[in-house]
Design an enzyme around this catalytic site. Structure first.
Site, PDB file in Angstrom:
ATOM      1  N   TYR A 161       0.889  -1.302   0.397  1.00 56.76           N
ATOM      2  CA  TYR A 161      -0.099  -0.081  -0.023  1.00 56.76           C
ATOM      3  C   TYR A 161       1.030   1.177   0.438  1.00 56.76           C
ATOM      4  O   TYR A 161       1.364   1.578   1.193  1.00 56.76           O
ATOM      5  CB  TYR A 161      -0.802  -0.104   1.093  1.00 56.76           C
ATOM      6  N   ASP A 194      -1.800  -6.035   9.534  1.00 59.57           N
ATOM      7  CA  ASP A 194      -3.130  -5.167   8.805  1.00 59.57           C
ATOM      8  C   ASP A 194      -3.069  -6.041   8.849  1.00 59.57           C
ATOM      9  O   ASP A 194      -3.523  -6.292   7.313  1.00 59.57           O
ATOM     10  CB  ASP A 194      -1.890  -4.117   8.082  1.00 59.57           C
ATOM     11  N   ILE A 223      -6.815  -4.780   7.737  1.00 66.17           N
ATOM     12  CA  ILE A 223      -8.186  -4.174   7.681  1.00 66.17           C
ATOM     13  C   ILE A 223      -8.891  -4.967   7.052  1.00 66.17           C
ATOM     14  O   ILE A 223      -9.783  -4.661   6.972  1.00 66.17           O
ATOM     15  CB  ILE A 223      -7.371  -2.309   7.681  1.00 66.17           C
ATOM     16  N   LYS A 235     -12.677  -0.416   6.031  1.00 69.58           N
ATOM     17  CA  LYS A 235     -13.093  -1.520   4.639  1.00 69.58           C
ATOM     18  C   LYS A 235     -13.836  -2.152   4.531  1.00 69.58           C
ATOM     19  O   LYS A 235     -15.226  -1.875   3.779  1.00 69.58           O
ATOM     20  CB  LYS A 235     -11.665  -2.254   4.030  1.00 69.58           C
TER      21      LYS A 235
END
Lengths: 469, 438
Positions: free
Chosen positions: A145, A230, A232, A272
């Site tokens: 990302y 992470d 998410i 998300k």
């Protein structure tokens, strides 16, 4: 004035990267079904817009959650004054239950280990402040990302050293890649503090295999460093293999109460899975009480609005709602991803097989004029300016192989996605014709390629760059 | 809670294990005593009364009335048409309608004597975040900011912890009502130089916490001149600007700039928040207003780490753009705070206690130096403990605010009912009577 800090003048905020330039172009000419049907379609934004109806219907049935009432009593004053960095207990409880539910209740989370932050952006930066500083490095598998360059490095002073992954094995992390990254950091005189992975991966859209997770645990145990996972996108896993959280791996290997247990930290957010990026709801989960204590104090710099904590505590405590939401979210994401994949196929484009996320990792290597990042940029610019699709070039994600692009599918209507695929199909056909013509030309002028042809294309490339600014 | 760490733990950053978060100071220890035995009007009448929390609880009824009459502010209207757009909105420029409402609110507070451009407003999750963010932008690790004493204890954490920046105090004392003087500023600057610290700016809180008083026009002019002469920044934390008891007594640095035709404005930055004036600390609403374009751009990007919930931005955009509400709120809030202030000053005077003449804020600056055994910090802390444990009042000792003169205490008056304040004043009265006798 020349009187601002080095943080102002350095480029670690990352906003000069193509990732953000594409957005700028989109903003100048955004697609609208009615008002601007020829505009640029935004496919670079990883948003989940597929389940708002579920949220809206819940809100309609539960007005107390937004009118500051609990069992018909006003709690406005209580919420307005609530700024305790330990967070609203009811919200933390609802959040850890939700996190467990997403993981099929194979693991559970303790509210005492959870720290709330204003989004995962804040969570990742806060964790970095706790674990690393100038002179330290954190290893990240590529592609990753683009926001990490800012989030992990800008104000903390830490460095990122990439773990190079390649298409030869579906971009999976390998032991040799981990070792190579570690050596690279040492060569740069950086002290490696940990590894950060995004699982499910952004931009790949895949869940990490148990094998990769085991590799990671072994690696961080051996090097005595931290592991940040992470997660998410954990609620966006829509097909098999099922999501395996790092916590599940530690549990299965009976590593609770061992040294590595306290060096594993998870980041989560509702941006998300629930499609609520505006509400700024993120969390750090750590088994290290010192990290929890430090992160809790640091969260003062980015607390979640108590108004929002209350709304979401009510929503996520509604287990009937969460069950339905998680299930429908999966189904709709799967359906939408299928549409993107088949649309790409019709255009002769394949992508990495994926089972999660809000995007696909698309293989356009065959459309490059050469196997270089310059060619990738050239192709990307054509797609943004001519095809009018804003997609993210792999180079902005630090991919080591040119030709890959991240294409989002959950931030638009089905019709818009269809249109985007049509445009792409037309573009690919025209390129094929162009390439054919080009090939013919090449054959004709094999030894007589005149310089003025090169000068011309070089010129137009430069003109475009001026336009961007 | 304090953490006992004997040596740096392997694997964490220096920032994580340092004590610069400042949570070991008495400012926080008093809260502990309160938490363990909190006063309650009916169920615990002998408990500790919290007078160390600068909260504004006098005007909630006005906010609740507004919310009752304007449900669209908290629910995105019937059928929630605005919900999805609001839920998706994470643009670090912030909701335009909210920035406009904020700019207009700030203008109203200053009686229209200064104008604010909504495009210069950067939103952050509270003033805590705004102050830290500005420090990251204006100074590098190892540099210094000059701050007049006494100052808000939270600054030690907010400005220094993660930024690595130092605070060098500008010593103020009661000889001139703790006003900031050019001599004191110069002394602080020299002190920083002698420590090899590069001074990057001066940060003032106006109205002052903990003094509860506005900074006079002449002092503001001198402070700005000082910043210009030394070529440093000036941050004016105006978080209590709406809590001045009379509108005309607060002079914002914005007004000074206006009279100077905005010359030298690019070194000036204002911090504001709705935590004190509107009593909404839980909603995390802070702003940075800068006259420097580069600071605005950078602050905006950095605000990604501390954005305000779009749900909350929407609520407050509706509320603050309602002129009828905001004008009435500002006026009524001032009147009520003024009334509270009069009440506590009268009560303290009856008990034989003097305070610094104040005209703003949610607290008064009380002088107990005549009660000290010796004019030392230790005596002050001993007195503080007595007041906490025997009188059962949690007030903030001046030393926790870095006051160089022992014996001063900050006493909050707006975070409780009038009845509770009466009880607190009675306890103080009794305590003073007892001391007179012995």
């Amino acid at each position: 004035m020349g009187l601002l800090s080095r943080k102002v003048t350095c480029n670690s905020h990352g906003q000069d990267s193509s990732y953000f330039l594409g957005w700028q172009e989109y903003e100048k000419n955004p697609y609208d079904e009615v008002k601007n049907p020829k505009g640029i379609i935004q496919m670079g934004l990883a948003e989940n817009q597929l389940c708002f109806d579920l949220l809206e219907s819940w809100l309609a049935k539960n007005p107390d959650a937004v009118s500051f009432k609990r069992e018909e009593q006003s709690i406005f004053k209580e919420l307005a004054l609530f700024q305790d960095y330990h967070g609203l207990p009811a919200f933390k409880k609802a959040l850890v239950d939700f996190m467990a539910e997403i993981r099929g209740n194979k693991v559970s989370f303790d509210t005492d280990h959870l720290v709330l932050t204003a989004g995962a952006t804040s969570a990742n930066e806060t964790l970095m402040f706790c674990l690393a500083e100038k002179g330290d490095a954190i290893l990240l598998p590529t592609p990753y990302y683009p926001g990490f360059d800012r989030d992990l490095k800008w104000r903390t002073g830490a460095e990122i050293v990439p773990i190079q992954c390649s298409s030869s094995n579906g971009f999976q992390i390998t032991k040799s890649a981990l070792e190579a990254a570690y050596q690279e950091a040492q060569r740069k005189n950086l002290r490696v503090k940990g590894v950060l992975v995004t699982n499910p991966s952004n931009p790949l859209g895949t869940t990490m295999s148990r094998n990769e997770l085991d590799l990671l645990v072994n690696f961080v145990t051996d090097k005595e460093i931290h592991l940040i996972s992470d997660e998410i996108y954990s609620g966006t896993v829509f097909s098999s293999p099922a999501f395996v959280s790092i916590m599940e791996v530690l549990k299965d290997r009976k590593l609770e109460n061992t040294q590595v247990w306290e060096r594993v930290h998870v980041v989560y957010s509702l941006s998300k899975d629930l499609g609520l990026p505006g509400f700024r709801v993120g969390a750090i989960y750590s088994n290290d009480p010192i990290v929890v204590a430090a992160a809790t104090k640091m969260s003062s710099f980015g607390l979640v609005s108590s108004q929002t904590q209350y709304l979401l505590s009510a929503m996520l405590s509604d287990k009937k709602f969460t069950k339905e939401y998680i299930s429908k979210n999966h189904k709709r994401l799967q359906k939408r991803q299928n549409k993107l994949v088949s649309g790409l196929e019709k255009a002769g484009i394949s992508c990495l097989e994926s089972n999660a996320g809000l995007f696909c990792w698309v293989d356009m290597r065959h459309l490059l004029s050469s196997n270089t990042f310059e060619a990738e940029m050239e192709l990307w610019k054509r797609i943004v300016y001519d095809v009018k699709l804003n997609i993210s070039p792999g180079s902005s994600c630090h991919c080591t192989e040119p030709g890959w692009f991240r294409v989002c599918f959950a931030n638009m209507s089905e019709d818009t996605l269809k249109l985007a695929m049509q445009r792409l199909k037309s573009f690919v056909s025209s390129i094929t014709i162009d390439n054919q013509t080009h090939q013919d030309l090449k054959n004709m002028r094999k030894k007589n390629r005149t310089k003025w042809v090169f000068r011309l294309s070089f010129q137009s490339f430069h003109d475009r760059e001026q336009g961007e600014r | 809670m304090a953490i006992e760490i004997e040596q740096p733990r392997v694997g964490l950053s220096k920032v994580a294990v340092s004590k610069t978060h400042g949570e070991d100071s008495p400012y926080f220890a008093g809260w502990k005593a309160y938490d363990e035995n909190p006063y309650h009007e009916t169920s615990n009448q002998s408990g500790v009364i919290q007078m160390g929390l600068a909260e504004n609880q006098v005007s909630f009824d006005l906010l609740e009335k507004y919310l009752e009459e304007h449900s669209e502010a908290s629910s995105w209207g019937k059928g929630a048409p605005g919900f999805r757009e609001n839920a998706l909105f994470q643009d670090y420029h912030g909701l335009k309608s909210f920035r406009q409402a904020m700019a207009s609110f700030m203008e109203q507070i200053r009686g229209g004597r200064a104008k604010f451009d909504p495009d210069r407003i950067v939103l952050t999750a509270g003033a805590t975040a705004a102050n830290e963010l500005l420090t990251f932008i204006l100074a590098d690790p190892g540099d210094a900011l000059l701050i007049p004493t006494p100052y808000y204890p939270g600054f030690d954490r907010d400005l220094r912890w993660r930024t690595g920046v130092n605070i060098v105090p500008i010593h103020c004392d009661s000889s001139n009502n703790f006003q900031i003087t050019p001599e004191a500023m110069e002394a602080a600057y020299q002190s920083a130089e002698s420590m090899n610290l590069k001074v990057r700016g001066i940060l003032i809180t106006n109205p002052s916490n903990p003094l509860g008083a506005t900074i006079q026009r002449s002092a503001l002019e001198q402070i700005l001149d000082f910043a210009v002469n030394k070529n440093i920044h000036l941050v004016s934390d105006e978080i209590y600007s709406g809590s001045t008891f009379s509108s005309s007594e607060f002079i914002s640095i914005a007004e000074i700039l206006e009279t100077r035709g905005y010359k030298d404005a690019e070194r000036v930055h204002i911090v504001y928040s709705l935590s004190k004036d509107l009593g909404l600390p839980g909603f995390r609403v802070g702003t940075i207003y800068s006259y420097n374009d580069q600071v605005v751009t950078t602050a905006r990007r950095m605000s990604s780490f501390t954005l305000i919930s779009s749900q909350t931005q929407h609520l407050l955009a509706c509320m603050l753009s309602n002129k009828e509400f905001s004008e009435n709120y500002i006026k009524t809030n001032r009147e009520r705070l003024s009334k509270r202030y009069d009440m506590i000053i009268k009560g303290l005077k009856k008990a034989g206690i003097e305070c610094l003449k104040g005209n703003a804020g949610l607290f008064c600056w009380m002088n107990l130096s005549p009660l000290l055994e010796k004019p030392t910090r230790e005596s002050e802390l001993a007195l503080w403990k007595v007041i906490l444990n025997e009188v059962k009042l949690n007030i903030s000792p001046g030393s926790s605010c870095h006051c160089s003169e022992p014996g001063w205490f900050r006493v909050c008056f707006a975070n409780m009912s009038e009845q509770t304040l009466e009880i607190a004043l009675e306890r103080i009265h009794k305590f003073m009577e007892q001391r007179k006798r012995s």
